[in-house]
Design an enzyme around this catalytic site. Structure first.
Site, PDB file in Angstrom:
ATOM      1  CE  LYS A  75      -3.771   1.921   2.877  1.00  0.00           C
ATOM      2  NZ  LYS A  75      -4.646   1.627   4.022  1.00  0.00           N
ATOM      3  CB  SER A 150      -7.965   3.430   3.234  1.00  0.00           C
ATOM      4  OG  SER A 150      -7.129   2.811   4.185  1.00  0.00           O
ATOM      5  CB  SER A 174      -8.036   0.375   6.036  1.00  0.00           C
ATOM      6  OG  SER A 174      -8.723   1.582   5.910  1.00  0.00           O
TER       7      SER A 174
HETATM    8  N1  GLN Z   1     -12.788   3.652   6.878  1.00  0.00           N
HETATM    9  C1  GLN Z   1     -12.129   4.019   8.079  1.00  0.00           C
HETATM   10  C2  GLN Z   1     -11.745   5.476   8.042  1.00  0.00           C
HETATM   11  O1  GLN Z   1     -12.059   6.118   7.117  1.00  0.00           O
HETATM   12  C3  GLN Z   1     -10.964   3.149   8.338  1.00  0.00           C
HETATM   13  C4  GLN Z   1      -9.736   3.574   7.672  1.00  0.00           C
HETATM   14  C5  GLN Z   1      -8.561   2.737   8.017  1.00  0.00           C
HETATM   15  O2  GLN Z   1      -8.669   1.666   8.610  1.00  0.00           O
HETATM   16  N2  GLN Z   1      -7.398   3.245   7.646  1.00  0.00           N
HETATM   17  O3  GLN Z   1     -11.145   5.986   8.927  1.00  0.00           O
END
Ligand code: GLN
Length: 476
Positions: A75, A150, A174
């Site tokens: 990532k 994400s 994420s």
């Molecule tokens: N969807 C969650 C957020 O927007 C989780 C993001 C993540 O785990 N980096 O914060």
């Protein structure tokens, strides 16, 4: 779909080489370009490394690392020396890492090959991969849908067979939610199990590197290699690393808890509810104890998460000031203007929203009302979760209340997007390990996931039971 074991057997038999494997993946990256999973492909470098590893294997077959045969993607929030890392943000445009994340260093030391850097939501903030300067990545199961976020590009890179496994980061789901949307295994280890050194910080008390793959054994082996103390990350745990990849038979009868409030939550899709209940019934029929337990805090998880993570983000992201890193507005004349313009132009709307929210909840006069209150809520959630896990081996939940969203479906209302993290955030709030397993197919044809959470540092039993469940319960 191949496992690392099968790849290694082919390499042993001499029916393939690392170079041939890398070339096949590169061809698939090319043919699946429209999915926008990668922001950069290390084609030449990966081939070069494959040639070197093939040579080493030819000369000293007994000296190969545990991950000889692994090709992975990372990532765009993980530092890899000499390579760009941008967190899918303009503010880090052109920025090259000066050092390599400990997790990546450990993979490379065991002869893994990195094939490219994957798309994601900017600074890992989002659930759809739409908040990226590179544009969204698309779900390979249906390109009108998002892959989740994400770590969306990471999920798609594995889903489309352009690599064996991928590294993501998981602050609130994420890794697990994109795994659910794309039909993969997605593991978020215990907080501190894998060093965060070299992971761009979003919310430091929640962040953890996670692994996406198609096989539990591959995911377990990567964890085994990356886990363990690192003097560069004081929050990394010194606990001994277990043989996660040995995956013995699960012979016990598990005690599993689930929450009625989760299964009957207003936001849950009817088919997900039905299939989750069906999974519970199959676990019971196999002799496991699965019981509903009281968890009164489900609806407090998201509000507390967004107070705490944005507070931490507002501090973590203050380093991107147009002075020390990458993007600087070329016209700014004064120091103040440099800060303002660089940050205004460099960050996306969502990232700015979170920085402002985080600054607000930390400001004098509001600190006690929001930040301190949310810390107390976190403590209550931790205590209740620990209490449940003192009597149960696992907590079972859907991973997401819905299958993959349509592109653009959640972008207009950020709060609606936030609420979709309802089932994944608890593991980050409490530091517990959790995994997404493919549950099956939704009536719409999209993949669905189910989540298991265990007590801290119980990865060995979490993975062993996941393996059992994957083979005996979910495949039926
Ligand atoms: N969807 C969650 C957020 O927007 C989780 C993001 C993540 O785990 N980096 O914060």
């Amino acid at each position: 779909m191949q496992t690392l074991h099968q790849i290694q057997a082919d390499l042993n038999r001499g029916t393939t080489t690392m170079l041939a494997i890398v070339e096949e993946y590169l061809a698939r990256i090319e043919s699946s370009k429209k999915l926008n999973a990668y922001v950069e492909v290390y084609a030449e470098e990966a081939c070069q490394r494959a040639i070197e590893l093939d040579k080493k294997y030819g000369e000293h077959p007994d000296k190969m690392g545990k991950l000889f045969g692994v090709v992975l993607s990372i990532k765009d929030v993980l530092c890899y020396a000499g390579h760009e890392v941008t967190a899918a943000s303009k503010i880090l445009e052109g920025f090259k890492s000066l050092y390599t994340a400990t997790a990546i260093e450990r993979l490379l030391a065991e002869d893994a090959i990195i094939i490219g850097r994957t798309n994601c939501d900017q600074f890992a903030m989002g659930s759809t991969n739409e908040n990226s300067v590179y544009g969204p990545s698309l779900n390979a199961a249906d390109i009108t849908k998002v892959p989740g976020g994400s770590s969306g590009g990471s999920a798609v890179s594995v889903q489309a067979d352009t690599c064996l496994v991928s590294l993501g980061s998981d602050t609130g789901g994420s890794v697990r939610q994109p795994a659910a949307f794309c039909g993969l295994i997605g593991l978020k280890p215990t907080y501190g199990r894998i060093s965060r050194y070299g992971l761009l910080a979003y919310a430091s008390s929640f962040d953890q590197i996670g692994i996406l793959g198609k096989n539990i054994e591959d995911v377990a082996l990567l964890l085994e290699v990356m886990a363990g103390e690192d003097k560069m990350d004081s929050t990394s745990s010194s606990r001994a690393v277990e043989k996660y990849a040995s995956l013995p038979e699960y012979t016990k009868k598990a005690r599993i808890a689930y929450f009625d409030t989760a299964i009957n939550h207003a936001s849950i899709d009817a088919d997900i509810r039905r299939q989750t209940l069906d999974c519970i019934a199959r676990l019971k029929a196999a002799g496991h104890t699965v019981e509903a337990v009281d968890f009164p805090y489900l609806d407090y998880i998201i509000p507390a998460y967004y107070v705490l993570t944005t507070a931490e983000a507002s501090s973590n992201l203050s380093r991107y000031d147009g002075i020390r890193y990458a993007y600087r507005d070329p016209e700014a004349k004064t120091l103040q203007e440099t800060y303002e313009k660089s940050r205004t132009e460099g960050f996306s709307k969502e990232v700015k929203r979170r920085i402002m929210l985080g600054t607000f909840v930390l400001s004098a006069g509001y600190y006690d009302a929001y930040y301190a209150k949310a810390q107390k809520v976190r403590r209550l959630i931790q205590e209740k979760t620990l209490e449940i896990l003192s009597r149960h081996d696992f907590i079972l939940m859907p991973t997401s209340p819905s299958p993959a969203f349509g592109l653009g479906e959640k972008t207009k209302d950020p709060v609606e997007m936030y609420l979709a993290d309802i089932y994944t955030v608890q593991a980050n709030m409490t530091g517990m390990p959790a995994i997404n397993l493919p549950l099956g197919t939704h009536e719409s044809g999209l993949p669905l996931g189910i989540q298991l959470m265990a007590n801290k540092f119980e990865e060995a039993s979490l993975l062993t039971f996941s393996n059992y469940m994957y083979k005996n319960i979910l495949s039926k």
